[in-house]
Scaffold this motif. Structure first.
Motif, PDB file in Angstrom:
ATOM      1  N   GLU A 133     -17.976  -3.196 -46.248  1.00  0.00           N
ATOM      2  CA  GLU A 133     -16.589  -2.742 -46.068  1.00  0.00           C
ATOM      3  C   GLU A 133     -16.333  -2.304 -44.629  1.00  0.00           C
ATOM      4  O   GLU A 133     -15.304  -2.635 -44.034  1.00  0.00           O
ATOM      5  N   LYS A 134     -17.272  -1.565 -44.062  1.00  0.00           N
ATOM      6  CA  LYS A 134     -17.078  -1.015 -42.727  1.00  0.00           C
ATOM      7  C   LYS A 134     -16.977  -2.106 -41.655  1.00  0.00           C
ATOM      8  O   LYS A 134     -16.319  -1.902 -40.633  1.00  0.00           O
ATOM      9  N   VAL A 135     -17.648  -3.241 -41.882  1.00  0.00           N
ATOM     10  CA  VAL A 135     -17.560  -4.322 -40.884  1.00  0.00           C
ATOM     11  C   VAL A 135     -16.453  -5.309 -41.233  1.00  0.00           C
ATOM     12  O   VAL A 135     -16.329  -6.356 -40.612  1.00  0.00           O
ATOM     13  N   GLY A 136     -15.644  -4.983 -42.264  1.00  0.00           N
ATOM     14  CA  GLY A 136     -14.487  -5.809 -42.588  1.00  0.00           C
ATOM     15  C   GLY A 136     -14.752  -6.964 -43.524  1.00  0.00           C
ATOM     16  O   GLY A 136     -13.884  -7.819 -43.715  1.00  0.00           O
ATOM     17  N   GLU A 137     -15.939  -7.005 -44.153  1.00  0.00           N
ATOM     18  CA  GLU A 137     -16.273  -8.094 -45.079  1.00  0.00           C
ATOM     19  C   GLU A 137     -15.983  -7.638 -46.514  1.00  0.00           C
ATOM     20  O   GLU A 137     -16.881  -7.378 -47.308  1.00  0.00           O
ATOM     21  N   THR A 138     -14.689  -7.557 -46.840  1.00  0.00           N
ATOM     22  CA  THR A 138     -14.275  -6.978 -48.115  1.00  0.00           C
ATOM     23  C   THR A 138     -14.745  -7.798 -49.310  1.00  0.00           C
ATOM     24  O   THR A 138     -15.198  -7.235 -50.323  1.00  0.00           O
ATOM     25  N   GLU A 139     -14.635  -9.115 -49.221  1.00  0.00           N
ATOM     26  CA  GLU A 139     -15.053  -9.958 -50.350  1.00  0.00           C
ATOM     27  C   GLU A 139     -16.553  -9.836 -50.596  1.00  0.00           C
ATOM     28  O   GLU A 139     -17.003  -9.785 -51.750  1.00  0.00           O
ATOM     29  N   ALA A 140     -17.329  -9.784 -49.521  1.00  0.00           N
ATOM     30  CA  ALA A 140     -18.772  -9.608 -49.672  1.00  0.00           C
ATOM     31  C   ALA A 140     -19.080  -8.233 -50.268  1.00  0.00           C
ATOM     32  O   ALA A 140     -19.993  -8.090 -51.099  1.00  0.00           O
ATOM     33  N   ALA A 141     -18.295  -7.223 -49.852  1.00  0.00           N
ATOM     34  CA  ALA A 141     -18.468  -5.887 -50.423  1.00  0.00           C
ATOM     35  C   ALA A 141     -18.237  -5.914 -51.927  1.00  0.00           C
ATOM     36  O   ALA A 141     -19.017  -5.338 -52.705  1.00  0.00           O
ATOM     37  N   LEU A 142     -17.176  -6.574 -52.350  1.00  0.00           N
ATOM     38  CA  LEU A 142     -16.889  -6.689 -53.781  1.00  0.00           C
ATOM     39  C   LEU A 142     -18.014  -7.397 -54.526  1.00  0.00           C
ATOM     40  O   LEU A 142     -18.349  -7.036 -55.658  1.00  0.00           O
ATOM     41  N   THR A 143     -18.606  -8.386 -53.896  1.00  0.00           N
ATOM     42  CA  THR A 143     -19.730  -9.095 -54.520  1.00  0.00           C
ATOM     43  C   THR A 143     -20.876  -8.143 -54.795  1.00  0.00           C
ATOM     44  O   THR A 143     -21.488  -8.162 -55.877  1.00  0.00           O
ATOM     45  N   PHE A 144     -21.172  -7.266 -53.839  1.00  0.00           N
ATOM     46  CA  PHE A 144     -22.261  -6.306 -54.030  1.00  0.00           C
ATOM     47  C   PHE A 144     -21.885  -5.224 -55.041  1.00  0.00           C
ATOM     48  O   PHE A 144     -22.711  -4.821 -55.862  1.00  0.00           O
ATOM     49  N   TYR A 145     -20.644  -4.746 -54.992  1.00  0.00           N
ATOM     50  CA  TYR A 145     -20.216  -3.750 -55.988  1.00  0.00           C
ATOM     51  C   TYR A 145     -20.277  -4.354 -57.396  1.00  0.00           C
ATOM     52  O   TYR A 145     -20.733  -3.698 -58.340  1.00  0.00           O
ATOM     53  N   ASN A 146     -19.812  -5.580 -57.539  1.00  0.00           N
ATOM     54  CA  ASN A 146     -19.870  -6.245 -58.846  1.00  0.00           C
ATOM     55  C   ASN A 146     -21.307  -6.478 -59.278  1.00  0.00           C
ATOM     56  O   ASN A 146     -21.644  -6.361 -60.466  1.00  0.00           O
ATOM     57  N   GLY A 147     -22.177  -6.793 -58.321  1.00  0.00           N
ATOM     58  CA  GLY A 147     -23.589  -6.970 -58.642  1.00  0.00           C
ATOM     59  C   GLY A 147     -24.221  -5.680 -59.126  1.00  0.00           C
ATOM     60  O   GLY A 147     -25.008  -5.677 -60.081  1.00  0.00           O
ATOM     61  N   ALA A 148     -23.881  -4.572 -58.464  1.00  0.00           N
ATOM     62  CA  ALA A 148     -24.388  -3.269 -58.905  1.00  0.00           C
ATOM     63  C   ALA A 148     -23.891  -2.957 -60.307  1.00  0.00           C
ATOM     64  O   ALA A 148     -24.648  -2.491 -61.164  1.00  0.00           O
ATOM     65  N   ARG A 149     -22.603  -3.209 -60.558  1.00  0.00           N
ATOM     66  CA  ARG A 149     -22.033  -2.989 -61.898  1.00  0.00           C
ATOM     67  C   ARG A 149     -22.799  -3.784 -62.945  1.00  0.00           C
ATOM     68  O   ARG A 149     -23.192  -3.244 -63.996  1.00  0.00           O
ATOM     69  N   ASP A 150     -23.016  -5.058 -62.692  1.00  0.00           N
ATOM     70  CA  ASP A 150     -23.677  -5.915 -63.677  1.00  0.00           C
ATOM     71  C   ASP A 150     -25.127  -5.496 -63.910  1.00  0.00           C
ATOM     72  O   ASP A 150     -25.649  -5.637 -65.026  1.00  0.00           O
TER      73      ASP A 150
END
Length: 281
Positions: free
Chosen positions: A191-208
């Motif tokens: 998120e901090k480097v502006g890669e929002t979609e990649a951030a969501l991928t990691f958040y979703n991965g943590a959720r799963d």
């Protein structure tokens, strides 16, 4: 004002300053006595001698980081110690940059090799020395994450955090508390480097990876979380909240409330093997 490391107790322990004169001599900028130390068979001391004598290190240029073998992990840890000592020194930034650049050059190759060697783990057996070396590399990356947080170098922090989490996912998938923490932390730096979609991928991965842990506690209302469970649940809550925040939704509000409830429970250690005193004799 530039942020630098200070020689606190934790860093003293990391450098083993009482047992290895190399770090103390570097910190004190005592180059003459540093160069006078006996060599260590192409270890970090010989790298240091080359850097201070010639401005370059042939050892670093030719070292085989791609082949995972015993001693590689320890050597990489020493290179990180070298960065710490040079940073505290404060007058050898050119040498520090050459060491850091070398680490950044070989890390992607090394991490890719770790992924290849550990593919399918833990379902597939992997040699212990490979797991041990990978764990040492991860520990070195944890130290680098600390370093670049202090230096507030967001790009370097992004790089080493992603590398660390890649190793975590390769060798520590059974440790949900560590996997969750690392994936959420990686999402945050994305998120901090502006890669929002990649951030969501990691958040979703943590959720799963973690959502079943919450479900177990929902189905076991008599059970409270232990220390590892607390880490898992906090990471899961952070993932849920971040997914909602980035998607502008409130999908996981209830799940976050459930996590809060579980976190209030008292942990009691049960001995499931204890014989029931009420059994008929």
């Amino acid at each position: 004002m530039e942020n630098r490391l200070t020689l606190n107790d934790d860093i003293k322990t990391f450098l083993e300053i009482d047992n290895r004169p190399i770090w103390k001599l570097i910190i004190e900028n005592d180059i003459d006595n540093l160069l006078a130390l006996p060599g260590d068979d192409e270890g970090v001391l010989d790298v240091v001698k080359e850097l201070f004598s010639n401005g370059e290190s042939q050892i670093l240029k030719e070292y085989d980081f791609e082949t995972i073998r015993e001693s590689n992990g320890a050597f990489i840890r020493d290179l990180v110690r070298l960065i710490f000592a040079l940073d505290i020194n404060g007058t050898q930034d050119e040498v520090l940059k050459k060491v850091a650049d070398s680490i950044f050059d070989f890390l992607p190759v090394l991490i890719e090799q770790i992924q290849k060697e550990t593919f399918g783990y833990p379902a597939r057996m992997v040699d212990n020395y490979i797991l041990s070396e990978a764990a040492l590399v991860r520990a070195a990356l944890m130290s680098l994450i600390y370093y670049y947080k202090v230096r507030q170098d967001i790009d370097a922090l992004h790089f080493v955090t992603v590398m660390r989490t890649t190793v975590t996912l390769a060798i520590m998938r059974n440790y949900k508390n560590i996997v969750g923490h690392d994936m959420v932390e990686t999402a945050g730096i994305k998120e901090k480097v502006g890669e929002t979609e990649a951030a969501l991928t990691f958040y979703n991965g943590a959720r799963d990876n973690l959502k079943n842990e919450l479900q177990w506690f929902v189905e076991s209302p008599e059970m409270g979380p232990n220390e590892d469970d607390v880490a898992v649940l906090k990471s899961l809550k952070e993932a849920y909240m971040s997914i909602d925040r980035l998607n502008n939704t409130a999908e996981y509000t209830k799940a976050c409330s459930l996590i809060d409830e579980v976190l209030t429970r008292e942990y009691v250690e049960f001995d499931f093997d204890e014989e029931d005193d009420g059994d008929d004799e």
